[in-house]
Design a protein around this motif. Structure first.
Motif, PDB file in Angstrom:
ATOM      1  N   ASP A 205      52.547  35.034 -44.430  1.00  0.00           N
ATOM      2  CA  ASP A 205      51.691  34.360 -43.465  1.00  0.00           C
ATOM      3  C   ASP A 205      51.096  35.413 -42.539  1.00  0.00           C
ATOM      4  OD1 ASP A 205      50.429  32.744 -41.655  1.00  0.00           O
ATOM      5  OD2 ASP A 205      52.265  31.909 -40.769  1.00  0.00           O
ATOM      6  N   LEU A 206      49.779  35.615 -42.625  1.00  0.00           N
ATOM      7  CA  LEU A 206      49.118  36.647 -41.839  1.00  0.00           C
ATOM      8  C   LEU A 206      48.754  36.210 -40.429  1.00  0.00           C
ATOM      9  CD1 LEU A 206      46.685  38.159 -44.526  1.00  0.00           C
ATOM     10  CD2 LEU A 206      48.886  39.063 -43.768  1.00  0.00           C
ATOM     11  N   SER A 207      48.906  34.936 -40.126  1.00  0.00           N
ATOM     12  CA  SER A 207      48.494  34.450 -38.805  1.00  0.00           C
ATOM     13  C   SER A 207      49.238  35.134 -37.655  1.00  0.00           C
ATOM     14  CB  SER A 207      48.653  32.933 -38.722  1.00  0.00           C
ATOM     15  OG  SER A 207      49.980  32.536 -38.980  1.00  0.00           O
ATOM     16  N   PRO A 208      50.545  35.414 -37.763  1.00  0.00           N
ATOM     17  CA  PRO A 208      51.200  36.113 -36.643  1.00  0.00           C
ATOM     18  C   PRO A 208      50.606  37.492 -36.374  1.00  0.00           C
ATOM     19  CG  PRO A 208      52.839  35.105 -38.073  1.00  0.00           C
ATOM     20  CD  PRO A 208      51.526  35.014 -38.784  1.00  0.00           C
ATOM     21  N   ALA A 212      48.858  38.463 -32.839  1.00  0.00           N
ATOM     22  CA  ALA A 212      49.606  39.441 -32.045  1.00  0.00           C
ATOM     23  C   ALA A 212      48.663  40.263 -31.171  1.00  0.00           C
ATOM     24  CB  ALA A 212      50.403  40.357 -32.967  1.00  0.00           C
ATOM     25  N   ASP A 213      49.132  40.630 -29.993  1.00  0.00           N
ATOM     26  CA  ASP A 213      48.349  41.491 -29.104  1.00  0.00           C
ATOM     27  C   ASP A 213      48.368  42.922 -29.618  1.00  0.00           C
ATOM     28  OD1 ASP A 213      47.865  39.361 -27.357  1.00  0.00           O
ATOM     29  OD2 ASP A 213      49.743  39.727 -26.272  1.00  0.00           O
ATOM     30  N   TRP A 214      47.314  43.644 -29.271  1.00  0.00           N
ATOM     31  CA  TRP A 214      47.303  45.050 -29.650  1.00  0.00           C
ATOM     32  C   TRP A 214      48.362  45.822 -28.869  1.00  0.00           C
ATOM     33  CZ3 TRP A 214      45.348  47.285 -33.731  1.00  0.00           C
ATOM     34  CH2 TRP A 214      44.305  46.655 -34.428  1.00  0.00           C
ATOM     35  N   PHE A 215      48.511  45.481 -27.605  1.00  0.00           N
ATOM     36  CA  PHE A 215      49.539  46.132 -26.795  1.00  0.00           C
ATOM     37  C   PHE A 215      50.678  45.156 -26.528  1.00  0.00           C
ATOM     38  CE2 PHE A 215      51.554  47.029 -22.720  1.00  0.00           C
ATOM     39  CZ  PHE A 215      51.970  48.340 -22.909  1.00  0.00           C
ATOM     40  N   ALA A 216      51.891  45.573 -26.830  1.00  0.00           N
ATOM     41  CA  ALA A 216      53.057  44.716 -26.597  1.00  0.00           C
ATOM     42  C   ALA A 216      54.278  45.593 -26.380  1.00  0.00           C
ATOM     43  CB  ALA A 216      53.281  43.783 -27.775  1.00  0.00           C
ATOM     44  N   VAL A 217      55.049  45.278 -25.356  1.00  0.00           N
ATOM     45  CA  VAL A 217      56.276  46.027 -25.081  1.00  0.00           C
ATOM     46  C   VAL A 217      57.333  45.606 -26.102  1.00  0.00           C
ATOM     47  CG1 VAL A 217      58.108  46.462 -23.393  1.00  0.00           C
ATOM     48  CG2 VAL A 217      55.731  46.155 -22.630  1.00  0.00           C
ATOM     49  N   PRO A 218      58.022  46.566 -26.732  1.00  0.00           N
ATOM     50  CA  PRO A 218      59.072  46.218 -27.712  1.00  0.00           C
ATOM     51  C   PRO A 218      60.157  45.345 -27.080  1.00  0.00           C
ATOM     52  CG  PRO A 218      58.557  48.572 -27.793  1.00  0.00           C
ATOM     53  CD  PRO A 218      57.851  48.020 -26.595  1.00  0.00           C
ATOM     54  N   GLU A 219      60.905  44.644 -27.948  1.00  0.00           N
ATOM     55  CA  GLU A 219      61.995  43.794 -27.471  1.00  0.00           C
ATOM     56  C   GLU A 219      63.185  44.670 -27.080  1.00  0.00           C
ATOM     57  OE1 GLU A 219      62.900  40.956 -30.489  1.00  0.00           O
ATOM     58  OE2 GLU A 219      60.784  40.509 -30.863  1.00  0.00           O
ATOM     59  N   GLY A 328      51.405  45.860 -30.800  1.00  0.00           N
ATOM     60  CA  GLY A 328      51.961  44.581 -31.223  1.00  0.00           C
ATOM     61  C   GLY A 328      51.639  44.210 -32.652  1.00  0.00           C
ATOM     62  N   LYS A 329      50.460  44.545 -33.118  1.00  0.00           N
ATOM     63  CA  LYS A 329      50.067  44.188 -34.480  1.00  0.00           C
ATOM     64  C   LYS A 329      50.886  44.961 -35.517  1.00  0.00           C
ATOM     65  CE  LYS A 329      45.394  42.522 -33.531  1.00  0.00           C
ATOM     66  NZ  LYS A 329      45.751  41.108 -33.808  1.00  0.00           N
ATOM     67  N   VAL A 330      51.293  46.181 -35.172  1.00  0.00           N
ATOM     68  CA  VAL A 330      52.146  46.949 -36.081  1.00  0.00           C
ATOM     69  C   VAL A 330      53.506  46.280 -36.225  1.00  0.00           C
ATOM     70  CG1 VAL A 330      53.380  49.131 -36.390  1.00  0.00           C
ATOM     71  CG2 VAL A 330      50.998  49.146 -35.656  1.00  0.00           C
ATOM     72  N   ALA A 331      54.074  45.856 -35.085  1.00  0.00           N
ATOM     73  CA  ALA A 331      55.366  45.169 -35.113  1.00  0.00           C
ATOM     74  C   ALA A 331      55.266  43.864 -35.899  1.00  0.00           C
ATOM     75  CB  ALA A 331      55.848  44.887 -33.696  1.00  0.00           C
ATOM     76  N   ALA A 332      54.154  43.122 -35.707  1.00  0.00           N
ATOM     77  CA  ALA A 332      53.963  41.862 -36.432  1.00  0.00           C
ATOM     78  C   ALA A 332      53.799  42.117 -37.929  1.00  0.00           C
ATOM     79  CB  ALA A 332      52.741  41.127 -35.881  1.00  0.00           C
ATOM     80  N   LEU A 333      53.111  43.192 -38.282  1.00  0.00           N
ATOM     81  CA  LEU A 333      52.927  43.548 -39.692  1.00  0.00           C
ATOM     82  C   LEU A 333      54.273  43.847 -40.346  1.00  0.00           C
ATOM     83  CD1 LEU A 333      51.122  44.312 -42.126  1.00  0.00           C
ATOM     84  CD2 LEU A 333      51.016  46.629 -41.167  1.00  0.00           C
ATOM     85  N   ILE A 334      55.108  44.623 -39.669  1.00  0.00           N
ATOM     86  CA  ILE A 334      56.425  44.948 -40.211  1.00  0.00           C
ATOM     87  C   ILE A 334      57.271  43.695 -40.370  1.00  0.00           C
ATOM     88  CG2 ILE A 334      58.570  46.213 -39.784  1.00  0.00           C
ATOM     89  CD1 ILE A 334      56.868  48.258 -38.223  1.00  0.00           C
TER      90      ILE A 334
END
Length: 435
Positions: A205-208, A212-219, A328-334
Motif C-alpha cells: 500500500d503506497l498511500s502511507p 508521509a511528511d518529508w520532514f519527520a522526527v524519528p520515533e 519521513g517518506k524514507v521511513a514510510a518507504l522502509i
C-alpha cells in the motif's frame, strides 16, 4: 605491516564530489542490513539509521579519527531483544542494550590495563563459533515464517513464498555473479527486486508513503522522558552476555581492517578505544530507542575494494544516515516493505551468520574429532537453538543464546585438555600486550 596502495589515506579529505559519492557507497552497503534489524524486532528503521549515524560519529571521535569503521545494527541482538520485549516491552529491551554497552566499557578498561591476550583465552573458537551459529539458526523460523505465511497468521501463501523466492534469488545472483560495487550490496538489490515484484502482486500500500511528511522526527524512546526506566535482571541476564559474542565479531572486523590498511589498529589507537567506541555507540542507541550497534563487514568490504580509507568518508556516510532518518517518506518507504520480502532476504542473511560460525571452526582448524570439542559445540548448539531457559524467579532467568554462551564458557573452563579448543588461533600475533 606492508603498506598497501591507498586511493585516499585515513586522514585525507576528499574533493566534495568524491566525498558525496564515496559516502553514498557506504550508506548503500549498510542500508539493507541496518534497516532489516529494526524491521524484525518491531522498532523504527528511522531511529536505527539515526543511532547508526550518531554511533559511528562517536566511534570516530573515541578512536581519534584513526579507524575507518562504520557501525550499524547488530544481528547478534535480534533474538535477545525479542525475548526482552516479551518480558518488559521495547523499553525493557533498551535497558538491556544499555547494560550490554556497559559491558563493552568494562572490557575496554580491562584491555587498557591488561592487554588483549586474555580475550583469546576467554573466547576460544570452540565457544564463539557455535554461539555465532546459534545467532543465525535460532532466527531461522522467523525468516521462514515471514516468507511463507500471510502476515500475522499461519495461513500459507503461494504469492508470498514466490515473492520471498525472487528476493532471495536476486540476492544470491548478485552475491555470486555481479562484479564491482554492486557485489557489495546484494541485500539492497534483493530488497529492491522483491519490492518491485510485490508491487505487481498488490502486496504494498503506497498511500502511507504519499501521505508521509518529508520532514519527520524519528520515533525516539528516551529514558526519563518517554518512559521511567526500571531494572529487570532477567532482561539484563538475557542481553548483557551477548556483548561477549559481538566482542569477538568486533575483533575480527578490526583485524581485517588492519590487514587491508597495513596498520595495526589493535595497537594504535588501541583495542581499548575501538571496544569503548562500540560500547558508547550501543549506549547511544539504547538511549534513543535504536538497536545495538557494531562494526559492519559490508563497509569493510567497500574499503577493501575502493581503497578509500578516509574517516571523513565514513563520517559523511554517518551524516547521510542521520539526514535520512529525518525524511519521513524514507521511513514510510522502509515500513512498507512486505514481510515476504524481508523473509526472503533473511533466509540468506541468517544462514550466512550461521555459516560464519562454521567458518571460524574451519579457519582455526579445530579438530572436531576431539571429545572436548564435540561436547562443548553440541551443548551450545542444542541449548541455544532449543531456547533452553534457567529460571531463578519470576523476574530473573537466563535463556537461549545467553545461557548457551555461559554454559560454553564454563565447559571450556572446567574440561581438561584446553589446548585442543584453540586450534591454530593466533588473533593477536602482531599485537603485543598494551599497558
Amino acid at each position: 605491516m606492508k603498506q598497501p596502495k591507498m586511493r585516499l589515506g585515513i586522514q585525507e579529505i576528499p574533493r566534495a564530489d568524491q566525498w558525496l559519492l564515496f559516502s553514498l557507497q557506504h550508506l548503500c552497503a549498510m542500508f539493507g542490513a541496518t534497516v532489516l534489524v529494526p524491521f524484525l524486532i518491531d522498532m523504527s528503521p528511522a531511529t536505527a539509521l539515526l543511532s547508526s549515524g550518531l554511533g559511528t560519529l562517536a566511534f570516530i571521535l573515541i578512536t581519534k579519527g584513526q579507524v575507518p569503521a562504520y557501525l550499524g545494527s547488530s544481528f547478534a541482538f535480534i533474538a535477545p531483544i525479542l525475548s526482552a520485549q516479551a518480558i518488559g516491552g521495547t523499553e525493557g529491551a533498551m535497558i538491556g542494550s544499555f547494560f550490554a554497552g556497559i559491558i563493552y566499557g568494562v572490557v575496554a578498561l580491562i584491555i587498557k590495563a591488561a592487554g588483549t591476550n586474555w580475550i583469546t583465552k576467554l573466547l576460544p573458537p570452540i565457544v564463539v563459533g557455535p554461539v555465532i551459529m546459534v545467532i543465525g539458526l535460532s532466527l531461522a523460523t522467523t525468516a521462514v515464517d515471514n516468507a511463507m505465511y500471510l502476515p500475522g497468521t499461519d495461513e500459507y501463501s503461494l504469492v508470498h513464498i514466490v515473492t520471498a523466492g525472487i528476493t532471495l534469488g536476486v540476492a544470491v545472483i548478485a552475491t555470486m555473479y555481479v562484479k564491482g560495487f554492486l557485489n557489495l550490496i546484494p541485500i539492497l538489490l534483493g530488497l529492491i527486486a522483491g519490492y518491485v515484484f510485490a508491487l505487481t502482486q498488490g502486496l504494498i500500500d503506497l498511500s502511507p508513503i504519499r501521505e508521509a511528511d518529508w520532514f519527520a522526527v524519528p520515533e525516539l524512546i528516551i529514558p526519563f522522558y518517554t518512559y521511567d526506566p526500571s531494572l529487570n535482571w532477567a532482561i539484563i541476564a538475557i542481553m548483557a552476555p551477548v556483548a561477549l559474542v559481538t566482542l569477538a565479531e568486533h575483533t575480527g572486523q578490526l583485524m581485517v581492517l588492519s590487514k587491508i590498511s597495513g596498520k595495526n589498529f589493535l595497537q594504535k589507537p588501541g583495542m581499548h578505544r575501538t571496544v569503548m567506541g562500540d560500547g558508547i555507540a550501543t549506549i547511544i542507541a539504547a538511549s534513543i530507542g535504536g538497536p545495538p550497534n557494531t562494526t559492519y563487514g559490508e563497509n569493510v568490504g567497500v574499503i577493501a575494494i575502493t581503497r578509500v580509507f578516509s574517516v571523513f568518508v565514513i563520517a559523511g556516510a554517518a551524516v547521510l544516515a542521520i539526514t535520512f532518518s529525518f525524511i519521513g517518506k524514507v521511513a514510510a518507504l522502509i515500513s512498507s516493505i512486505p514481510e515476504a520480502v524481508m523473509g526472503g532476504i533473511s533466509i540468506m542473511l541468517f544462514g550466512i551468520i550461521a555459516s560464519a560460525g562454521i567458518r571460524m571452526l574451519v579457519d582455526n582448524k579445530l579438530d572436531m574429532g576431539e571429545k572436548r570439542n564435540m561436547v562443548i559445540a553440541s551443548i551450545i548448539l542444542v541449548v541455544g537453538i532449543g531456547g533452553a531457559t534457567v529460571r531463578f524467579s519470576d523476574t530473573f532467568e537466563i535463556a537461549g543464546m545467553s545461557l548457551a554462551t555461559i554454559i560454553g564458557l564454563v565447559l571450556h573452563a572446567v574440561l581438561p585438555n584446553k589446548n585442543v579448543s584453540y586450534g591454530e588461533q593466533n588473533m593477536f600475533e602482531e599485537n603485543p600486550e598494551q599497558h
